[in-house]
Design a protein around this motif. Structure first.
Motif, short mmCIF file in Angstrom:
data_model
loop_
_atom_site.label_atom_id
_atom_site.label_comp_id
_atom_site.label_asym_id
_atom_site.label_seq_id
_atom_site.Cartn_x
_atom_site.Cartn_y
_atom_site.Cartn_z
N ALA A 113 -5.11 5.30 1.67
CA ALA A 113 -4.23 4.18 1.34
C ALA A 113 -4.64 3.63 -0.02
CB ALA A 113 -4.33 3.10 2.40
N LEU A 114 -3.64 3.43 -0.87
CA LEU A 114 -3.89 2.87 -2.19
C LEU A 114 -3.19 1.52 -2.31
CD1 LEU A 114 -3.15 6.04 -4.36
CD2 LEU A 114 -5.40 5.13 -3.75
N ASP A 115 -3.88 0.54 -2.82
CA ASP A 115 -3.28 -0.78 -3.06
C ASP A 115 -2.43 -0.67 -4.32
OD1 ASP A 115 -2.58 -3.37 -3.56
OD2 ASP A 115 -4.62 -4.17 -3.39
N PHE A 126 0.84 -1.19 0.00
CA PHE A 126 0.00 0.00 0.00
C PHE A 126 0.88 1.24 0.00
CE2 PHE A 126 -2.81 -3.20 1.67
CZ PHE A 126 -4.02 -2.88 1.08
N GLU A 127 0.37 2.26 -0.64
CA GLU A 127 1.00 3.58 -0.58
C GLU A 127 0.02 4.46 0.19
OE1 GLU A 127 3.41 6.13 -3.78
OE2 GLU A 127 1.35 5.72 -4.37
N THR A 128 0.55 5.14 1.20
CA THR A 128 -0.35 5.94 2.04
C THR A 128 0.03 7.40 1.98
OG1 THR A 128 1.03 5.64 4.00
CG2 THR A 128 -0.72 4.03 3.64
N THR A 184 -0.03 -3.07 -5.12
CA THR A 184 0.60 -4.38 -5.29
C THR A 184 0.87 -4.69 -6.76
OG1 THR A 184 -0.53 -5.13 -3.30
CG2 THR A 184 0.43 -6.83 -4.73
#
Length: 186
Positions: free
Chosen positions: A22-24, A2-4, A26
């Motif tokens: 938060a962005l997934d 995740f990028e937060t 992956t």
């Protein structure tokens, strides 16, 4: 993965709360890793080719280790088309470049044998194959000096064998000594 992103939320004059998104990521990270691995594999393959490989974009040249060995020059020394022709062809640079430009206009119709003068002054014969696209040009160079010498020696040997055979035929046909001498001298 995740990028937060975090940020304060003001309540009145004070930072009282913490907000975040938060962005997934992956799949993006997997794709970036796969691309990086593919680039490393391709770079390794090109760098370890037994033939010289040169990539030209605009007027700039990028080449592999085999091209360095073949020319005796480092990548930084021959990083432009002008430097390539000046270093490898010297006084013949303009003439050889004209051949190259003509082949380029015709979209490189055939493989060419080209002389190359290495940095140490040794003359070599290279087989030059090129492919052009919108992204640039790719050249493949192979040192064929030894192959050419072997082919020349084979041609000379075949000619000698032909002459010996002709002398044998003249002797076996019981021709005059003058005719045998004439065949031998030829």
């Amino acid at each position: 993965m995740f990028e937060t992103f975090k940020f304060p939320i003001r309540v009145g004059n004070q930072n009282r709360l913490l907000g975040g998104i938060a962005l997934d990521i992956t799949e993006r990270v997997r794709a970036e890793d796969a691309l990086r691995e593919s680039e490393q594999w391709l770079r390794h393959m090109v760098e370890n080719l037994p033939a010289g490989a040169v990539y030209m974009k605009g007027n700039h040249l990028f080449f592999n280790h085999a091209a360095e060995v073949m020319t005796g020059y480092s990548r930084g020394e021959l990083n432009t088309l002008d430097r390539w022709f000046d270093a490898l062809y010297g006084a013949d640079s303009a003439r050889v470049r004209e051949y190259y430009e003509n082949d380029r206009r015709q979209h490189f119709p055939a493989t060419r044998l080209v002389p190359l003068r290495r940095k140490d002054g040794v003359e070599r014969l290279g087989e030059f194959l090129s492919y052009a696209s919108e992204q640039g040009e790719i050249w493949l160079l192979s040192d064929v000096t030894e192959r050419q010498r072997a082919e020349m020696a084979l041609r000379r040997s075949a000619e000698r064998l032909r002459l010996v055979n002709e002398i044998d035929r003249a002797i076996l046909s019981a021709q005059t000594p003058a005719h045998i001498a004439s065949s031998t001298l030829r």
